[in-house]
Design an enzyme around this catalytic site. Structure first.
Site, PDB file in Angstrom:
ATOM      1  N   LYS A   1      -8.475  -9.577 -17.583  1.00  0.00           N
ATOM      2  CA  LYS A   1      -7.180 -10.275 -17.521  1.00  0.00           C
ATOM      3  C   LYS A   1      -7.250 -11.580 -18.285  1.00  0.00           C
ATOM      4  O   LYS A   1      -8.323 -12.174 -18.482  1.00  0.00           O
ATOM      5  CB  LYS A   1      -6.761 -10.546 -16.079  1.00  0.00           C
ATOM      6  CG  LYS A   1      -7.722 -11.389 -15.237  1.00  0.00           C
ATOM      7  CD  LYS A   1      -7.564 -12.887 -15.368  1.00  0.00           C
ATOM      8  CE  LYS A   1      -8.576 -13.648 -14.511  1.00  0.00           C
ATOM      9  NZ  LYS A   1      -8.651 -15.086 -14.784  1.00  0.00           N
TER      10      LYS A   1
ATOM     11  N   ALA B   1     -18.907 -13.928 -16.559  1.00  0.00           N
ATOM     12  CA  ALA B   1     -18.567 -15.321 -16.200  1.00  0.00           C
ATOM     13  C   ALA B   1     -17.713 -15.968 -17.285  1.00  0.00           C
ATOM     14  O   ALA B   1     -17.909 -17.119 -17.668  1.00  0.00           O
ATOM     15  CB  ALA B   1     -19.830 -16.157 -15.941  1.00  0.00           C
ATOM     16  N   GLY B   2     -16.738 -15.216 -17.799  1.00  0.00           N
ATOM     17  CA  GLY B   2     -15.926 -15.690 -18.923  1.00  0.00           C
ATOM     18  C   GLY B   2     -14.522 -16.104 -18.554  1.00  0.00           C
ATOM     19  O   GLY B   2     -13.737 -16.487 -19.414  1.00  0.00           O
TER      20      GLY B   2
ATOM     21  N   MET C   1     -12.352 -13.956 -17.337  1.00  0.00           N
ATOM     22  CA  MET C   1     -11.506 -12.803 -17.649  1.00  0.00           C
ATOM     23  C   MET C   1     -11.595 -11.714 -16.576  1.00  0.00           C
ATOM     24  O   MET C   1     -11.192 -10.574 -16.795  1.00  0.00           O
ATOM     25  CB  MET C   1     -11.885 -12.233 -19.010  1.00  0.00           C
ATOM     26  CG  MET C   1     -11.698 -13.277 -20.117  1.00  0.00           C
ATOM     27  SD  MET C   1     -11.684 -12.545 -21.723  1.00  0.00           S
ATOM     28  CE  MET C   1     -10.136 -11.649 -21.648  1.00  0.00           C
ATOM     29  N   ALA C   2     -12.143 -12.059 -15.414  1.00  0.00           N
ATOM     30  CA  ALA C   2     -12.183 -11.163 -14.250  1.00  0.00           C
ATOM     31  C   ALA C   2     -13.078  -9.943 -14.462  1.00  0.00           C
ATOM     32  O   ALA C   2     -12.805  -8.881 -13.911  1.00  0.00           O
ATOM     33  CB  ALA C   2     -10.768 -10.729 -13.834  1.00  0.00           C
ATOM     34  N   GLY C   3     -14.153 -10.106 -15.227  1.00  0.00           N
ATOM     35  CA  GLY C   3     -15.067  -8.974 -15.429  1.00  0.00           C
ATOM     36  C   GLY C   3     -15.652  -8.455 -14.121  1.00  0.00           C
ATOM     37  O   GLY C   3     -15.683  -7.247 -13.879  1.00  0.00           O
TER      38      GLY C   3
ATOM     39  N   ASP D   1      -9.050 -11.794  -7.712  1.00  0.00           N
ATOM     40  CA  ASP D   1      -8.486 -11.105  -8.874  1.00  0.00           C
ATOM     41  C   ASP D   1      -8.577  -9.581  -8.789  1.00  0.00           C
ATOM     42  O   ASP D   1      -8.058  -8.882  -9.669  1.00  0.00           O
ATOM     43  CB  ASP D   1      -9.203 -11.547 -10.165  1.00  0.00           C
ATOM     44  CG  ASP D   1      -8.952 -13.007 -10.496  1.00  0.00           C
ATOM     45  OD1 ASP D   1      -7.945 -13.564 -10.015  1.00  0.00           O
ATOM     46  OD2 ASP D   1      -9.772 -13.581 -11.235  1.00  0.00           O
TER      47      ASP D   1
HETATM   48  O1  C5P Z   1     -12.101 -14.903  -5.079  1.00  0.00           O
HETATM   49  P1  C5P Z   1     -13.137 -15.224  -6.109  1.00  0.00           P
HETATM   50  O2  C5P Z   1     -14.514 -14.801  -5.689  1.00  0.00           O
HETATM   51  O3  C5P Z   1     -12.790 -14.796  -7.480  1.00  0.00           O
HETATM   52  O4  C5P Z   1     -13.175 -16.820  -6.160  1.00  0.00           O
HETATM   53  C1  C5P Z   1     -14.325 -17.517  -6.543  1.00  0.00           C
HETATM   54  C2  C5P Z   1     -14.172 -18.985  -6.138  1.00  0.00           C
HETATM   55  O5  C5P Z   1     -13.139 -19.598  -6.925  1.00  0.00           O
HETATM   56  C3  C5P Z   1     -13.754 -19.241  -4.699  1.00  0.00           C
HETATM   57  O6  C5P Z   1     -14.864 -19.238  -3.839  1.00  0.00           O
HETATM   58  C4  C5P Z   1     -13.108 -20.624  -4.800  1.00  0.00           C
HETATM   59  O7  C5P Z   1     -14.101 -21.633  -4.871  1.00  0.00           O
HETATM   60  C5  C5P Z   1     -12.425 -20.549  -6.168  1.00  0.00           C
HETATM   61  N1  C5P Z   1     -11.014 -20.130  -6.033  1.00  0.00           N
HETATM   62  C6  C5P Z   1     -10.102 -21.043  -5.513  1.00  0.00           C
HETATM   63  N2  C5P Z   1      -8.793 -20.664  -5.347  1.00  0.00           N
HETATM   64  C7  C5P Z   1      -8.380 -19.420  -5.733  1.00  0.00           C
HETATM   65  C8  C5P Z   1      -9.285 -18.490  -6.282  1.00  0.00           C
HETATM   66  C9  C5P Z   1     -10.614 -18.884  -6.424  1.00  0.00           C
HETATM   67  O8  C5P Z   1     -10.464 -22.178  -5.178  1.00  0.00           O
HETATM   68  N3  C5P Z   1      -7.099 -19.100  -5.542  1.00  0.00           N
END
Ligand code: C5P
Length: 317
Positions: free
Chosen positions: A17, A107-108, A110-112, A147
């Site tokens: 994405k 870790a880009g 882009m939701a890999g 995501d």
């Molecule tokens: O949900 P995901 O693992 O992708 O999120 C990684 C980290 O990004 C979360 O632990 C949080 O620190 C941050 N995050 C956030 N608010 C969001 C999505 C992600 O603070 N809406």
């Protein structure tokens, strides 16, 4: 009644994405931030093959030059976590071996990782013949990462809450992108924390992620299929934080503008930079202008594309 034949292996694909708009609200008590975002799914994909096995295991390879160094192969791996979660909730006995082919930078921004989870959910759902459907898989996926629901649904959508509550957006035309991958990854939590820190230093009130003017401008440009209007409407509240942690991104954005892109922004929490072009030939010209300096890090991509889906199922003999 005839039961469906068991599958021996299923391959599913899920898209990357880009965030066309990313509004970050205040930090919540659960450690997440309220978001208002517009996602678009791009034709960079993760393919996950799920093969019936006794235990649970995963292997990962890079496709198209994606470097998979550092992707965990234990229970931190999002595809493996997705399979374990689905097996537990659906009461599946037995296991699965997952083979992940990563076409999305690691870790880009882009939701890999989320695409791995989405593809694993769809592949295992088909392998185990659970027929759960996208909404049920999306609820499970939201437990793994904000995501994941979008990677399941794909196309273009507005995300609210943590970014996991989705409403589709009408999009009139394909949009053409040039992506500049970074030499290193950025940690999503670190970028959100840097955004909070910069806001505290500035002392300005933290805005709500509120579906206002900026969203209307993006939606109008998408409906009209107007890349120039979309370029003018692109915005990412995490960009300053990503550039603070990876200062070279400011130079990449300037290089994109000099190469003639309509607009550019950091994708999600970065560090991938997404440059918008007016057409496919224009994207190729922008990419060609950037390649002498940036080489293999430059890719072209098109969106929107569909969400996670089964590509191939091999029947058990
Ligand atoms: O949900 P995901 O693992 O992708 O999120 C990684 C980290 O990004 C979360 O632990 C949080 O620190 C941050 N995050 C956030 N608010 C969001 C999505 C992600 O603070 N809406």
């Amino acid at each position: 009644m005839l039961s469906a034949p068991a599958q021996a292996a299923v391959t599913a694909r899920a898209p990357a994405k880009v965030n066309l708009l990313l509004e970050v609200g205040p930090l919540r008590d659960d450690g997440y931030h309220d978001l208002l975002t517009v996602f678009q799914a791009l034709d960079l994909a993760e393919d996950v093959t799920a093969t019936a096995a006794d235990g649970f295991s995963v292997e990962v390879e890079g496709a198209g030059g994606v470097d998979v160094t550092g992707v965990p192969l234990d229970e931190r791996n999002l595809a493996l976590r997705a399979a374990l979660l689905l097996a537990e909730r659906a009461g599946v006995r037995g296991g699965v071996h997952l083979s992940v082919r990563k076409g999305v930078p690691v870790a880009g921004g882009m939701a890999g990782g989320s695409a791995d989870a989405a593809a694993a959910l769809v592949a295992c759902d088909a392998l185990w013949q659970l027929h759960l459907g996208l909404d049920a898989l999306g609820e499970l996926g939201a437990e793994l990462g904000a995501d994941v629901p979008f990677c399941l649904h794909g196309r273009t959508a507005v995300g609210t809450g943590r970014g996991d509550r989705l409403v589709p957006v009408l999009t009139a035309a394909p949009f053409h992108w040039v992506l500049v991958l970074a030499g290193r990854g950025l940690s999503t939590p670190a970028v959100f924390a840097e955004c909070d820190r910069l806001r505290e230093v500035s002392g300005a009130p933290v805005p709500e992620a509120d579906a206002g003017e900026r969203l209307r401008a993006v939606e109008a440009a998408l409906r009209a299929g107007d890349p120039a209007a979309l370029g003018a409407a692109l915005a990412n509240d995490l960009q300053e934080a990503a550039c603070s942690l990876a200062p070279e991104l400011s130079g990449t954005l300037a290089a994109g503008a000099a190469a003639g892109a309509l607009a550019g922004l950091v994708s999600g929490s970065g560090p991938t930079v997404a440059l918008l072009a007016a057409s496919a030939p224009h994207a190729r010209r922008v990419a060609a202008a950037l390649r002498p300096a940036l080489g293999e890090r430059v890719r072209t991509a098109t969106g929107p594309v569909p969400g996670a889906r089964v590509l191939e199922a091999v029947r058990a003999r």
